[in-house]
Scaffold this active site. Structure first.
Site, PDB file in Angstrom:
ATOM      1  N   SER A  64       0.827  -1.241  -0.024  1.00 14.68           N
ATOM      2  CA  SER A  64       0.162   0.027   0.238  1.00 14.68           C
ATOM      3  C   SER A  64       1.014   1.390   0.081  1.00 14.68           C
ATOM      4  O   SER A  64       1.903   1.276   0.413  1.00 14.68           O
ATOM      5  CB  SER A  64      -0.845   0.120   1.305  1.00 14.68           C
ATOM      6  OG  SER A  64      -1.867  -0.835   1.289  1.00 14.68           O
TER       7      SER A  64
HETATM    8  N1  SAH Z   1      -0.594  -4.878   4.202  1.00 14.55           N
HETATM    9  C1  SAH Z   1      -0.104  -5.224   2.857  1.00 14.55           C
HETATM   10  C2  SAH Z   1      -0.913  -4.916   1.730  1.00 14.55           C
HETATM   11  C3  SAH Z   1      -0.981  -5.942   0.568  1.00 14.55           C
HETATM   12  S1  SAH Z   1      -2.190  -5.753  -0.426  1.00 14.55           S
HETATM   13  C4  SAH Z   1       1.383  -4.500   2.634  1.00 14.55           C
HETATM   14  O1  SAH Z   1       1.642  -3.746   3.449  1.00 14.55           O
HETATM   15  O2  SAH Z   1       2.143  -4.974   1.838  1.00 14.55           O
HETATM   16  C5  SAH Z   1      -3.479  -6.694   0.232  1.00 14.55           C
HETATM   17  C6  SAH Z   1      -3.086  -8.116   0.492  1.00 14.55           C
HETATM   18  O3  SAH Z   1      -4.225  -8.887   1.037  1.00 14.55           O
HETATM   19  C7  SAH Z   1      -2.774  -9.022  -0.446  1.00 14.55           C
HETATM   20  O4  SAH Z   1      -1.110  -9.562   0.010  1.00 14.55           O
HETATM   21  C8  SAH Z   1      -3.505  -9.931  -0.655  1.00 14.55           C
HETATM   22  O5  SAH Z   1      -3.010 -11.282  -1.066  1.00 14.55           O
HETATM   23  C9  SAH Z   1      -4.357 -10.149   0.703  1.00 14.55           C
HETATM   24  N2  SAH Z   1      -5.612 -10.696   0.672  1.00 14.55           N
HETATM   25  C10 SAH Z   1      -6.625 -10.656  -0.388  1.00 14.55           C
HETATM   26  N3  SAH Z   1      -7.690 -11.334  -0.173  1.00 14.55           N
HETATM   27  C11 SAH Z   1      -7.306 -11.844   1.257  1.00 14.55           C
HETATM   28  C12 SAH Z   1      -8.137 -12.613   2.100  1.00 14.55           C
HETATM   29  N4  SAH Z   1      -9.217 -13.152   2.010  1.00 14.55           N
HETATM   30  N5  SAH Z   1      -7.709 -13.160   3.314  1.00 14.55           N
HETATM   31  C13 SAH Z   1      -6.377 -12.703   3.595  1.00 14.55           C
HETATM   32  N6  SAH Z   1      -5.494 -11.928   2.901  1.00 14.55           N
HETATM   33  C14 SAH Z   1      -6.162 -11.563   1.650  1.00 14.55           C
END
Ligand code: SAH
Length: 213
Positions: A64
């Site tokens: 993000s």
């Molecule tokens: N907090 C992270 C943001 C990553 S983007 C950072 O700082 O890098 C969002 C993340 O949510 C992705 O890695 C994706 O794989 C995960 N995600 C999507 N759907 C999900 C679900 N149902 N349960 C857990 N994680 C999920």
């Protein structure tokens, strides 16, 4: 993996930008100053880490934008020792920010590749969340509930009921809600049955993936 004075300088500049965009919580700004964001990027891409932008990571996901991380974290009002659940571990950057603020962090990731990568990375950086799991965030972590705060870092089509149920009274859920564009939504649990909802502007996230476990 190195963190240098040059990186610290870039980080301080980034924090100024985030501050100019309206973030005031000192604990959040201090955490942003502390956590070496470039170490969450592939080595060749470290130069991009101190721009206020989202960036691609493995498995078609994104780390993000720093402002968004700060905005969501500010809404959580994290205090030292708070128990916080994160949905979407991804690169682990948001996890690291919460740990830097003294939270006891539980985080779920749905992509196995990212789960494995981040599980290896965080201890190397000296960052110790309480628990990293591979699974479906829609369900939360009922075994470890209730939480002071829950943060969802992917765009959710709806607010999953289990997450609301896993909040302490007084607890805060920060979740971007919507399909193509998301409205940042803060849900505060006022009592066993009462929840207060605040909508706080538009953001864009990768989607929260449906349950396929
Ligand atoms: N907090 C992270 C943001 C990553 S983007 C950072 O700082 O890098 C969002 C993340 O949510 C992705 O890695 C994706 O794989 C995960 N995600 C999507 N759907 C999900 C679900 N149902 N349960 C857990 N994680 C999920």
């Amino acid at each position: 993996m190195k963190d240098t004075a040059k990186h610290q300088g870039l980080r301080n500049q980034l924090v100024q930008i985030v501050e100019q965009k309206g973030i005031t919580d000192k604990a959040v700004l201090d955490a942003l100053k502390k956590v070496p964001r470039h170490l969450f990027f592939d080595s060749g891409l470290a130069d991009y880490a101190y721009q206020d932008k989202a960036f691609p990571i493995a498995a078609g996901q994104t780390i993000s934008q720093p402002y968004t991380v700060a905005f969501q974290t500010e809404l959580l009002q994290v205090k030292k020792g708070d128990k916080v659940l994160e949905i979407g571990t991804g690169s682990g950057y948001q996890t690291a920010i919460l740990c830097a603020m003294g939270a006891s962090v539980y985080s779920i990731e749905r992509q196995n590749e990212l789960f494995k990568q981040t599980t290896l990375l965080l201890p190397k950086l000296g960052i110790r969340p309480k628990l990293l799991t591979f699974g479906d965030g829609y369900k939360g972590m009922p075994n470890y509930a209730p939480f002071d705060g829950i943060i969802v870092t992917a765009g959710a089509p709806i607010i999953p009921k289990p997450l609301m149920a896993q909040l302490k009274i007084g607890g805060r859920l920060v979740i971007p809600v919507g399909e193509t564009i998301q409205i940042m939504t803060l849900v505060i649990r006022k009592s066993e049955k009462e929840f207060e909802k605040h909508e706080l502007g538009e953001f864009r996230f990768v989607p929260l993936l449906e349950d396929k476990n």
